[in-house]
Write an enzyme that holds these catalytic residues in place. Structure first.
Site, PDB file in Angstrom:
ATOM      1  CE  LYS A 112       0.060   0.868  -9.978  1.00  0.00           C
ATOM      2  NZ  LYS A 112      -0.329   0.324  -8.674  1.00  0.00           N
TER       3      LYS A 112
HETATM    4  C1  LIG Z   1       0.115  -0.787  -7.993  1.00  0.00           C
HETATM    5  C2  LIG Z   1      -0.164  -0.855  -6.554  1.00  0.00           C
HETATM    6  C3  LIG Z   1       0.707  -1.500  -5.661  1.00  0.00           C
HETATM    7  C4  LIG Z   1       1.930  -2.238  -6.131  1.00  0.00           C
HETATM    8  O1  LIG Z   1       2.887  -1.371  -6.708  1.00  0.00           O
HETATM    9  P1  LIG Z   1       4.020  -1.977  -7.649  1.00  0.00           P
HETATM   10  O2  LIG Z   1       4.749  -0.782  -8.163  1.00  0.00           O
HETATM   11  O3  LIG Z   1       3.305  -2.716  -8.730  1.00  0.00           O
HETATM   12  O4  LIG Z   1       4.843  -2.862  -6.813  1.00  0.00           O
HETATM   13  C5  LIG Z   1       0.422  -1.449  -4.320  1.00  0.00           C
HETATM   14  N1  LIG Z   1      -0.674  -0.821  -3.854  1.00  0.00           N
HETATM   15  C6  LIG Z   1      -1.539  -0.199  -4.677  1.00  0.00           C
HETATM   16  C7  LIG Z   1      -2.736   0.457  -4.106  1.00  0.00           C
HETATM   17  C8  LIG Z   1      -1.319  -0.184  -6.055  1.00  0.00           C
HETATM   18  O5  LIG Z   1      -2.161   0.443  -6.866  1.00  0.00           O
END
Ligand SMILES: *Cc1c(COP(=O)(O)O)cnc(C)c1O
Length: 462
Positions: A112
């Site tokens: 993120k």
């Molecule tokens: C947010 C997240 C996901 C999922 O990603 P999306 O974009 O919501 O599909 C997978 N793994 C981790 C560690 C995350 O923080």
């Protein structure tokens, strides 16, 4: 570049407007009016460049009118300066033809950060120029919230409120949200699950009086700028392995479908991606939808990969928009059915279109743990549970094309699951080693729209 809503009824916006708005006023999500095309030569030229240069070249056609070239280069440089690895997104090898793209070297140890650090810089430049302030409200299953708080803490033009499901995030995730001491940061623990958090957030966006009064802005993965930032590492990784001369495949641990949707856009831009594999945990609505054509919610079962504990996968709407031939009315109808009846059936044509692009698989809790243990034994690589879901599903899709699995979080963010699988407790990187000692600040809130809105109005005023 202009942006249109997946439901076809909202104003057409510039990149900057779409970014500051988040959710479209017709309830839809913004997508670019046209997808820029990269030739084989454009793609080949990316090989070996620093991450920041690839980021500039890949994103520039999407933002062009909103920032100058110089501004945008500086924003990118600042966004990735806080990463703990010079390559930003390094790759390691897991097997003969299987690679792991480590997206967890940012300040909050999850992928993120790639988008959120960029968005923090973009918001600051845009709001300063406009002389405006906004209230950012985000819903999180853990990682978005910590990344958003890290990106916006201390910025004067922004108050940031993060709703997370009380008791359902890991201790590291919670502490990353509750320990920053800046006055513009507000961590809210909601009595409910992630889907409740996301639903209340959508309600706030659809309550125009509140939305306008507080200048509500959203940085959830519904925000196009999030998706945009994530397109970059598909190009970065694919060209490192020989694209465009050699196609590659990707497997993506998926919850809200934002990360994998960025891969879909990369493919549409011309990147030769052969398989794009959706990997889900036991909350497998996307895998079931791809298998049966029925997108039917069934309640979230908390798992050891909590950032993927989602049943209403927001960005799937964007994939549906393309699968239905960019028919906003058709998408709006499906979303009404989802809200009213808890599900919908994907048409045969759209399902076929989705299956041409996406494969899918799921990993149970047991399979996730055994994958962490096995990879540790076979390769020495310690996977977080989300990345392990990806690796397990990727292994079911290996063929002659190189497979790149996205490692979405650092194992130290989920130490309990990793310890259960391997017997080792992964340490936090030095730069955040005191996280467990810092004091926490959090407000417990009911799953109630009016109460939430009142709290936000009061806090941002004070
Ligand atoms: C947010 C997240 C996901 C999922 O990603 P999306 O974009 O919501 O599909 C997978 N793994 C981790 C560690 C995350 O923080």
């Amino acid at each position: 570049m202009k942006y249109i809503s997946t439901r076809g009824q909202a104003p057409i916006l510039s990149f900057e407007e779409a970014m500051l708005t988040g959710l479209a006023r017709d309830g839809g999500l913004y997508v670019p009016q046209d997808i820029p095309q990269f030739s084989a030569a454009d793609i080949a030229a990316l090989a070996g460049l620093p991450y920041e240069e690839v980021a500039f070249r890949v994103m520039w056609p999407f933002v062009g009118e909103s920032f100058t070239e110089e501004e945008f280069r500086e924003i990118i440089a600042k966004a990735y300066a806080s990463f703990g690895h010079a390559a930003r997104a390094p790759m390691v090898q897991l097997g003969a033809n299987h690679f792991l793209l480590e997206l967890f070297h940012g300040p909050t140890l999850a992928f993120k950060d790639f988008a959120m650090q960029l968005i923090g810089q973009l918001f600051q430049v845009a709001l300063q120029r406009r002389g405006e302030k906004v209230t950012i409200v985000g819903a999180t299953s853990g990682d978005t919230g910590s990344a958003a708080i890290e990106a916006f803490r201390g910025l004067d033009a922004v108050d940031v409120f993060i709703l997370f499901p009380h008791g359902r995030v890991s201790e590291v995730q919670r502490r990353q949200m509750t320990t920053p001491s800046e006055a513009n940061v507000h961590a809210l623990a909601l009595d409910g699950d992630f889907d409740d958090c996301q639903a209340r957030l959508k309600d706030m966006f659809n309550h125009f009086e509140f939305r306008d009064e507080v200048s509500l802005a959203g940085v959830n993965s519904i925000n196009w700028a999030r998706v945009l930032a994530q397109i970059v590492y598909y190009f970065f990784a694919a060209t490192a392995l020989g694209a465009p001369h050699r196609p590659v495949s990707f497997t993506v641990p998926t919850g809200n479908f934002g990360d994998i949707f960025a891969g879909f856009i990369a493919r549409r831009m011309g990147l030769p991606i052969e398989q794009l594999v959706i990997a889900t945990n036991q909350n497998d609505i996307l895998h079931r939808a791809m298998t049966s054509g029925g997108y039917v919610t069934s309640g979230v079962a908390p798992s050891i990969s909590p950032s993927m504990d989602i049943q209403v996968s927001s960005n799937f709407e964007r994939a549906l928009f393309y699968a239905y031939g960019r028919d906003g009315n058709a998408v709006a109808q499906l979303m009404d059915e989802l809200k009213g009846q808890g599900g919908f059936t994907i048409s045969q044509g759209a399902l076929q279109s989705l299956r041409e692009t996406f494969a899918s698989g799921r990993a149970s809790e047991e399979e996730t743990l055994t994958t962490i243990a096995r990879l540790c034994a076979e390769t020495g690589e310690i996977l977080c549970p989300h990345s392990a879901v990806g690796v397990k599903v990727a292994e079911e899709h290996l063929d002659a094309t190189p497979m790149i699995t996205l490692a979405t979080a650092h194992p130290a963010k989920f130490p309990d699951a990793v310890e259960a699988a391997t017997g080792q407790r992964p340490p936090l990187p030095n730069r955040m080693a005191d996280l467990y000692e810092r004091s926490e600040r959090v407000t417990r809130v009911a799953n109630d729209l009016a109460a939430l809105e009142a709290l936000i109005k009061e806090r941002r005023a004070s």
